[in-house]
Motif scaffolding. Sequence first.
Motif, PDB file in Angstrom:
ATOM      1  N   ARG E  43      33.310  70.600  51.706  1.00 19.25           N
ATOM      2  CA  ARG E  43      32.033  70.487  50.980  1.00 19.25           C
ATOM      3  C   ARG E  43      30.866  70.655  51.948  1.00 19.25           C
ATOM      4  O   ARG E  43      30.805  69.981  52.965  1.00 19.25           O
ATOM      5  N   THR E  88      27.256  80.582  38.271  1.00 22.06           N
ATOM      6  CA  THR E  88      28.086  80.070  39.366  1.00 22.06           C
ATOM      7  C   THR E  88      27.398  78.974  40.161  1.00 22.06           C
ATOM      8  O   THR E  88      28.003  78.391  41.047  1.00 22.06           O
ATOM      9  N   TYR E  89      26.145  78.756  39.886  1.00 26.32           N
ATOM     10  CA  TYR E  89      25.448  77.649  40.555  1.00 26.32           C
ATOM     11  C   TYR E  89      24.282  77.210  39.686  1.00 26.32           C
ATOM     12  O   TYR E  89      23.892  77.921  38.745  1.00 26.32           O
ATOM     13  N   GLY E 116      26.278  74.375  43.957  1.00 28.20           N
ATOM     14  CA  GLY E 116      27.399  75.238  43.592  1.00 28.20           C
ATOM     15  C   GLY E 116      28.682  74.426  43.528  1.00 28.20           C
ATOM     16  O   GLY E 116      28.661  73.198  43.620  1.00 28.20           O
ATOM     17  N   GLU E 117      29.808  75.137  43.402  1.00 27.99           N
ATOM     18  CA  GLU E 117      31.099  74.452  43.256  1.00 27.99           C
ATOM     19  C   GLU E 117      31.338  73.476  44.413  1.00 27.99           C
ATOM     20  O   GLU E 117      31.626  72.316  44.214  1.00 27.99           O
ATOM     21  N   ASN E 118      31.194  73.980  45.644  1.00 31.90           N
ATOM     22  CA  ASN E 118      31.495  73.152  46.802  1.00 31.90           C
ATOM     23  C   ASN E 118      30.370  73.119  47.816  1.00 31.90           C
ATOM     24  O   ASN E 118      30.593  72.840  48.990  1.00 31.90           O
ATOM     25  N   ASP E 151      28.353  67.327  43.327  1.00 31.34           N
ATOM     26  CA  ASP E 151      27.435  66.904  42.247  1.00 31.34           C
ATOM     27  C   ASP E 151      26.872  65.527  42.539  1.00 31.34           C
ATOM     28  O   ASP E 151      25.707  65.251  42.266  1.00 31.34           O
ATOM     29  N   PHE E 226      28.285  71.517  35.891  1.00 30.84           N
ATOM     30  CA  PHE E 226      28.257  71.228  37.313  1.00 30.84           C
ATOM     31  C   PHE E 226      28.276  69.736  37.602  1.00 30.84           C
ATOM     32  O   PHE E 226      28.588  69.317  38.696  1.00 30.84           O
ATOM     33  N   SER E 228      29.994  66.204  36.717  1.00 32.83           N
ATOM     34  CA  SER E 228      31.136  65.593  36.054  1.00 32.83           C
ATOM     35  C   SER E 228      30.648  64.446  35.167  1.00 32.83           C
ATOM     36  O   SER E 228      29.552  63.905  35.376  1.00 32.83           O
TER      37      SER E 228
END
Lengths: 337, 337, 337, 337, 337
Positions: E43, E88-89, E116-118, E151, E226, E228
């Motif tokens: 991350r 994607t972000y 973004g994801e990570n 997140d 994005f 949770s």
Amino acid sequence: MHVGAVKTDRPLISLLAYDDDGIEEHRFESIAESREYLPQHKRLWLNVYGLQDAEILGEIGRRFRLHPLVLEDILNTHQRPKIEDYGTYLYCVARVFEYDGATRTLSSDQVSIVLGENFVLTFQERRSGTFEPIRERMRIPGAPFLQHGTDYLAYTLLDAIVDQYFVIVDRLGDTAEDLEDDALASPTPALLKTINLVKHDTHLLRRAIWPLREVLNGLIRGESRFFSADTRLYLRDIYDHLVHVVETLDAVRELLGDLMDIYLSSVSNRLNVEVRILTVLTTLFLPATLITGIFGMNFQVMPLLDEDWGFYVAMGMMGSVALGMAAIFWRRNWLRS
Amino acid sequence: MHVGAVKTDRPLISLLAYDDDGIEEHRFESIAESREYLPQHKRLWLNVYGLQDAEILGEIGRRFRLHPLVLEDILNTHQRPKIEDYGTYLYCVARVFEYDGATRTLSSDQVSIVLGENFVLTFQERRSGTFEPIRERMRIPGAPFLQHGTDYLAYTLLDAIVDQYFVIVDRLGDTAEDLEDDALASPTPALLKTINLVKHDTHLLRRAIWPLREVLNGLIRGESRFFSADTRLYLRDIYDHLVHVVETLDAVRELLGDLMDIYLSSVSNRLNVEVRILTVLTTLFLPATLITGIFGMNFQVMPLLDEDWGFYVAMGMMGSVALGMAAIFWRRNWLRS
Amino acid sequence: MHVGAVKTDRPLISLLAYDDDGIEEHRFESIAESREYLPQHKRLWLNVYGLQDAEILGEIGRRFRLHPLVLEDILNTHQRPKIEDYGTYLYCVARVFEYDGATRTLSSDQVSIVLGENFVLTFQERRSGTFEPIRERMRIPGAPFLQHGTDYLAYTLLDAIVDQYFVIVDRLGDTAEDLEDDALASPTPALLKTINLVKHDTHLLRRAIWPLREVLNGLIRGESRFFSADTRLYLRDIYDHLVHVVETLDAVRELLGDLMDIYLSSVSNRLNVEVRILTVLTTLFLPATLITGIFGMNFQVMPLLDEDWGFYVAMGMMGSVALGMAAIFWRRNWLRS
Amino acid sequence: MHVGAVKTDRPLISLLAYDDDGIEEHRFESIAESREYLPQHKRLWLNVYGLQDAEILGEIGRRFRLHPLVLEDILNTHQRPKIEDYGTYLYCVARVFEYDGATRTLSSDQVSIVLGENFVLTFQERRSGTFEPIRERMRIPGAPFLQHGTDYLAYTLLDAIVDQYFVIVDRLGDTAEDLEDDALASPTPALLKTINLVKHDTHLLRRAIWPLREVLNGLIRGESRFFSADTRLYLRDIYDHLVHVVETLDAVRELLGDLMDIYLSSVSNRLNVEVRILTVLTTLFLPATLITGIFGMNFQVMPLLDEDWGFYVAMGMMGSVALGMAAIFWRRNWLRS
Amino acid sequence: MHVGAVKTDRPLISLLAYDDDGIEEHRFESIAESREYLPQHKRLWLNVYGLQDAEILGEIGRRFRLHPLVLEDILNTHQRPKIEDYGTYLYCVARVFEYDGATRTLSSDQVSIVLGENFVLTFQERRSGTFEPIRERMRIPGAPFLQHGTDYLAYTLLDAIVDQYFVIVDRLGDTAEDLEDDALASPTPALLKTINLVKHDTHLLRRAIWPLREVLNGLIRGESRFFSADTRLYLRDIYDHLVHVVETLDAVRELLGDLMDIYLSSVSNRLNVEVRILTVLTTLFLPATLITGIFGMNFQVMPLLDEDWGFYVAMGMMGSVALGMAAIFWRRNWLRS
């Protein structure tokens, strides 16, 4: 029972029948007369001026199968603008205004419009010229107007009403600007009354226009099957006009709101200016009075007293000091109201 | 427990049973008396004036199977207008007003209406004439009224309540206009109190009327099965009236809001006008005082002093200057308050 | 970490377990003590006064499986009223107020309520009597209260809190009316501070009440499964009370808004009245001074000067003119402040 | 019929055709001339300056199959900003402004944009430089611009219009701050007129900007198929700008609202300061006048009267007391306006 | 192109990589340097201070595949707070503030957050300590923080920003209360400028905070994947804080609105008090002047004139009357400003 205040001498019923083939017009003096008349064209526009004769309305109601509530609303001429769907016809209430610039009075009349499959009924308490231009357009031989359905006729009626609002609001705006000049130049209690009167008029106007907006919005969104998709495009146009009128009216209202402040402070300033003038006058006398005091003292030895021209020197001193001060105050604008 | 302040001497229970065939009326002095009575017609309207006798309400509650919360709300007469659906009946709270123009006081009473399948129950703390015209209409032999269901009766009850609002709001409007004249003519602290009192009244009225609007809107949109589609058309009419009342009330409120400004500036202007008058008086004395000063100077050689008529010339000068100035101020309206 | 300012000497934990069969009560001095206690009835109400002991809250959190955010919110006593659904329980924050009429200060404390399947937890920083009447009602043998679930208990807790708001708002309203009288009678800068203080209090109150309304609305609409349909009927009642409180509060706020204008104009008017009195005094001296000037002139021939009683006639003229003017001013109320 | 006030000498038609391969530009003096022209690239941008020649618009309307209502709206240049979907094309009305800082006048012109599958039509009454930078960007050889569809062109046109709003609003903000300084330094009735004028301008601007916001919001939410998902990302950008402009405009409007209060109180304070100066002058003369009075008394035995230098001592007393008082008033700033 | 005004000497890029296993930190002087660095943990948090070097941003944009509009918005540091979903972000803009209590100036900087994801990217124009406490928390070995996804990191960043708002708003509130005291004690035109300045600041702050609220509301309602469900619980917490800040800010704004009225009336009252003092002084001289007039009359027979002590009796009368009046005025507080 008829609730409105105005009674015309005699009700006037006029029928206008039209379709793609042509147009015919007829005026009836009484409802009995109309029973024998059979129109040649399939789309009907029946207009009634004057509502005090209950019989006329009753018979029209029976012939076109109007709900008792509709007849009641037509007669009670203090309705809020609205459009109600009664299944086989649409009942629409709007309000037309007349503004008398000289006396600054706003009078209004209720217009009821009933739109059915092939007929339009309109009811007004007083004769007015609002719909005359529409009749003119329909009388033109081969006018494209005649090929549209009765929904298009209803649209042009509403359009004529809304166009009138523009004129009224502009006049109220002019009045408000006149009042602003008056408030600065000559603020009198009578002006305050006038400001409140015009405020009241904008209130009335707003209450007549605002709900119409809601109502048109519903029609545009297609809530009613009485207006074809085609005519709905035109309704969008009226809606834009209405929004424009409301915005102009709101600007007038804001100006009127400020007017109260301007009036109140203008009154207060006039008074203060007057007190200033009086205080300036007081101040002008002070040095002269002091000089008389000085030469009125009882000292044994004092200059000027024994000279022949002494008195005139003293008077000259008084005059020149007062004039000098007056000049200073004049240049500072303190002597003008 | 009963929360309202007013206790009538003795509660009054009146029953009105009706259907297409006819109507019967009966009054009971006590709840016990009513147990033996069996109405001949199927639709019932039970009206109760006076709420301090818990037993009456308890028994009615048991017979018509009312929820404890409903009984509590009927007794606690400070409810907000609302309509609640309890499944087998509808519970509606509204407020009726009485305005005493002389003392400018507004009093109000809560009306609870319970609408069931074939019955309407109404509860009020005090006897009032609000529903009397409805009874009159029902008593007419063969009245079309009797053919409608109890939902139509509930509609007429609400209609009678809303019609009363018009009267109250018009009176408040008249009061506000009177107050405006007073504020300009004679602004006293007592007037300020009255302005605030009337403001408070419009507040109360608005709080009674506003929620009713929401509630009616819900009924019209068909949220409740207790009103038939037919009666809903009539509810739409009450809704229009309510909106009209609210708009008139808002205009009155706006006028009252301006009143405060008018009052405050009116007080301030009166004071300023008084100070202006005093300053004018001061100014009138100045030239005379200066003239006495001039002839009080000790110069050896001065005109007029040795003449026999000198004193009277001086006095004449003083008088004429003062009168001249007074004339000027008078023409400018500076001597009037 | 605990954020609130108040530390009670010692936290107090009280447990009340009840169901249809009966009720038991127990007080714990420490959290350790409570570990050994096993309640006989299935519905639990655990109340904690005093939040500074982190250990207590930690252990309760672990036993009832509360989310760390909930514990954090309980300790941070500046939360906005809200209800949050954490799946297995509902977390509700409200605020209780105390108004000290003498010092006109409003103090408040946060109440956290956790409603689970068979338990209610309540947390407060300070001991207060808000919930005592509820305990009294539960202690009545065979009280219908005990047959309801914990959701009904949560309802009565909220009801007790909202009932308190009525009292506070009424007191603020009384204070506002007192302030209005003060503003008219004796406008001092200290009063301005007080007006702003009370304004601030209404602000605080509104912020505590307003969000509760939203939250209750959600519960009534059935967003949460923790309240049964039956109890939701009662929540509707609290909602009505809340709306009533908010409306009364808004009326108080409007009055306070006007107060500022009344205060400012009252200060200004007092000054003007004082200036008017001074100007009246000035005016009273003018004619007397003019008379002394007249008899101080040096004309050879003047009436009265040679008479023995001339001086006293002059003095009498001065006195009578001044008294006459004073009488006129007095009758016009220009000499009173 | 053309409704706008401005007539340009001669209408100007310019065509810009482009696609991935390149760009071509052409200007026509008359509509006849354009008939023979056949563009080589598939995407068209037709711009028309000057609307008084009905023939031009008529022919364009026929070629691109525009609805009569669209042609009417293009000619009637008092439209409210809006976007209307006519199925095969989108009709958008916006307003461009020009602010003349020297005369503080705001003039505006209506821009009509018609967005079709492969064409964009723009109509303006007057020549303006608003779109010139866009043409510059398109003329760059191999510009990425040319690869986008006509929806991207429409986006850049709207973007150029909104960017102009920033400039106008900033200038209005500067004007408002200038007016604030003027209101404090030299409050004249002319200033009041200017304040109202600028207020009116912000009104106009708001009415032009506000509806655009709604309209863009609809486009972003994907209500129209004329804008690709890709271009919609860019529209979101314009939307943000618009919100920013509206917020800045609202801050300017609030400042202008305060300005009225500042102006009114500034006028009132100036008057009060002037009255204070006059009152100070009055006060300065009082002790001197008293001293002359004292030495004008007719006592047989009085100090100083028989000394040769007595008169000068008296004059010195008058002067020193007046100077002392003047010094005190000066230090308190009571002699400065 | 970079639009913001501030240029830091040299941009600073810092990378923080972390996951459940641990954390590593690295600082880069140039973007070139960073190309060779390969983080060990999955991350990433990349923070950039200083935006004037277009190359840095360009390269970051390419590596993380950011849309050109995002890069443009990062550089144009006058964005409105917003969150935009680019598939994607997530791109989020917020604003951090610094308030200098001494000079009463509010400065602000834009923070761009890309989630973004990570990875999380943050961009700021100037170095600030806002995020330092977060880094501290992450450096704690085995911190639970590291086990959360990016997140949660984004949440803590937003939380740190919102926490700062509390401090700023409290300071503005203190300033407003200081200004109120100043307005009552010493109302100067400079104060009016300051009031408007602080008003402007609250405006700025509100514009930065208000949209954030909307945005968070959307995230909480689960519009974005994005965040949770777990982290969304925490967002609810920030939302509550934001509402709290906005409410406090609104109370400050209301206080500032009243301030203008207090200032204006305070200025006006000071002037009136000064005029009152001057009028009191005038009044004190009147009886003395009258007495001198009386003993200046030329009657043959007058009391006291021929006594040796007559003059001193007259002087004593003057003094005692003036002192008596002064005492009365003093007790009424009319001689104090």
